[in-house]
Write a protein that holds these residues in place. Structure first.
Motif, mmCIF file in Angstrom:
data_model
loop_
_atom_site.group_PDB
_atom_site.id
_atom_site.type_symbol
_atom_site.label_atom_id
_atom_site.label_comp_id
_atom_site.label_asym_id
_atom_site.label_seq_id
_atom_site.Cartn_x
_atom_site.Cartn_y
_atom_site.Cartn_z
ATOM 1 N N TYR A 115 0.824 -1.209 0.000
ATOM 2 C CA TYR A 115 0.000 0.000 0.000
ATOM 3 C C TYR A 115 0.861 1.264 0.000
ATOM 4 C CZ TYR A 115 -4.466 -2.330 0.365
ATOM 5 O OH TYR A 115 -5.568 -3.084 0.097
ATOM 6 N N ALA A 118 2.086 1.719 -3.515
ATOM 7 C CA ALA A 118 0.992 2.131 -4.402
ATOM 8 C C ALA A 118 0.610 3.588 -4.162
ATOM 9 C CB ALA A 118 -0.223 1.224 -4.193
ATOM 10 N N VAL A 131 -6.474 3.208 -4.852
ATOM 11 C CA VAL A 131 -5.699 2.557 -3.785
ATOM 12 C C VAL A 131 -6.486 2.638 -2.478
ATOM 13 C CG1 VAL A 131 -3.566 2.647 -2.436
ATOM 14 C CG2 VAL A 131 -3.489 3.036 -4.905
ATOM 15 N N GLU A 134 -9.239 0.061 -2.369
ATOM 16 C CA GLU A 134 -8.680 -1.274 -2.134
ATOM 17 C C GLU A 134 -8.296 -1.439 -0.661
ATOM 18 O OE1 GLU A 134 -4.918 -3.948 -3.664
ATOM 19 O OE2 GLU A 134 -5.557 -2.238 -4.895
#
Length: 168
Positions: A115, A118, A131, A134
């Motif tokens: 994460y 990203a 992101v 998610e």
């Protein structure tokens, strides 16, 4: 409330020791945020005498605490978290970075690192929100729908006004 005077601040500078250890301890704690009653309770009740002596000798002064800002001036988030920043993509991104570290790193360092990477690579609002979606989905899996909804709501409050929603 008690605050240090110039004389009190001078006493705490290196090389200036005219007071004992207990008096200096009270001076250190007198920062305008610790109540006088709390300082007076120090040293098994001997703090009252120390406080009065330091005030009389000019090391401390008594002040009124500043009134809290009106309720409307301090926005709060869910779960008592306060927010004093600005609504921006940068603020929202930092919130997502923090969430990743706090929620995932203790359980799954690889997921947290994924994460973080990203979010670093997300150069626009659309990618960053993807992101974020998610991440929120993983929170829902791990912590439940209510926790995920709270995070989604907080994220919406951090985003600039022109970004009106975070699709689920």
């Amino acid at each position: 409330m008690l605050t240090k005077t110039d004389q009190g601040r001078a006493e705490l500078r290196p090389g200036h020791r005219s007071l004992g250890q207990r008096e200096r301890a009270v001076l250190l704690l007198a920062d305008g945020r610790v109540s006088e009653s709390r300082l007076a309770a120090l040293f098994e009740g001997e703090g009252r005498e120390l406080v009065d002596r330091l005030v009389t000798q000019g090391y401390l002064s008594r002040t009124q605490p500043a009134p809290p800002p009106p309720a409307a001036a301090r926005p709060t988030a869910q779960h008592g978290e306060s927010f004093a920043g600005t609504r921006s993509l940068a603020t929202a991104r930092m919130y997502l970075f923090d969430l990743s570290d706090r929620l995932f790193a203790p359980r799954d360092r690889n997921l947290a690192d994924r994460y973080r990477a990203a979010l670093r690579e997300a150069r626009d609002a659309h990618t960053m929100l993807a992101v974020g979606r998610e991440l929120i989905a993983d929170v829902e899996t791990l912590a439940g729908a209510q926790r995920a909804a709270g995070i989604r709501e907080r994220l919406e409050r951090l985003l600039p006004p022109e970004i009106t929603d975070i699709p689920a």
